[in-house]
Design an enzyme around this catalytic site. Sequence first.
Site, PDB file in Angstrom:
ATOM      1  CB  CYS A  80     -26.272  82.100 -35.861  1.00 34.00           C
ATOM      2  SG  CYS A  80     -27.381  81.229 -36.981  1.00 34.00           S
ATOM      3  CG  HIS A 136     -26.953  80.106 -32.206  1.00 30.99           C
ATOM      4  ND1 HIS A 136     -28.238  80.598 -32.315  1.00 30.99           N
ATOM      5  CD2 HIS A 136     -26.671  79.509 -33.380  1.00 30.99           C
ATOM      6  CE1 HIS A 136     -28.704  80.309 -33.522  1.00 30.99           C
ATOM      7  NE2 HIS A 136     -27.773  79.652 -34.180  1.00 30.99           N
ATOM      8  CG  ASN A 169     -31.150  78.273 -35.591  1.00 32.19           C
ATOM      9  OD1 ASN A 169     -31.180  79.404 -35.131  1.00 32.19           O
ATOM     10  ND2 ASN A 169     -30.120  77.820 -36.289  1.00 32.19           N
TER      11      ASN A 169
END
Length: 335
Positions: free
Chosen positions: A115, A262, A292
């Site tokens: 991530c 993020h 995501n």
Amino acid sequence: MYQSKIAGLGKYVPENVVNNEDLSKIMDTNDSWIQERTGIKERRHIKKGDGNTTASMGAKAANIALERANISKDDIDLIVFATLSPDYYFPGCGVQIQEILDIHTCPALDVRNQCSGFIYGLSVADQFIKTGMYKNILLIGSENHSGGLDFTTRGRSVSVIFGDGAGAVVLTRSDHNGQGILSTHLHSEGKHALELSLKGPSTNHWVPEIIEENPQEDIPYYPYMNGQFVFKNAVVRFSEVIMEGLKANGLDVKDIDMLIPHQANLRISQFIQQKFKLRDDQVYNNIQRYGNTTAASIPIALTEAWEEGKIKEGDTIVLAAFGSGFTWASAVIEW
């Protein structure tokens, strides 16, 4: 010393939209359960036969970024590719992009920081430009999550979160003093590595061994996430690394024109927004539409924010990420 700037942005997401109702047909979940915990309404998944892979999606995003930057692929000095879902165990996607785009024999570097991968890659590219070693760098974040998720009730806590897609930026030397990437800040804490992890297949545990040992039982080649523990750490590290970036540049929270976190979980973004007392127009979220997308989430969101006119010249942009490793990072940019 030179300064680097983002000269072009691009994104690509598969056409196949998978909403929460679609997932409720194959696992014990529902729209309200998913939205309450994650804020996600839908995500994009690669569909069998659509020709999309991690590398090919990255190439599509890269072509757009190159065109917008008005930089030829022949002028690219370095390729940096961030992903946790490469097409192959090896080689990495960086050289695949080189082949797809027919780029000359420049170096290609793969970044595996999940991530935080895009910001880690941004920091690497920034250093190469600052030292004068390279002038134009293609940075890509791309993920094919749907190919490795457990779409049963057992895996719902993870599988409802993730989507597929790619984002790309072209970085080049800035001609204007002070305009561009002001600083990047990288951290990790390996003692929590297995709290968000994928243990197999690996060189320690290949698929045939897993099937033989656990024919009907727990399958360790699906992702594992200790959700509450990750959330608690994320909100702390997000706050710390954002403030670190601001202080390094003599800035304060009030100086942020756009925060692009993020897209891990809308609840994390909302927590950070409330803590810093930022307005809705100071924080960009698109996890509601894409889920995501790990290393792709920040470049996709950055591209959309720019396309929608929410980022303009002179704005102070802050990027921040937290994820598996644990790793976390931030970047401060004057647009």
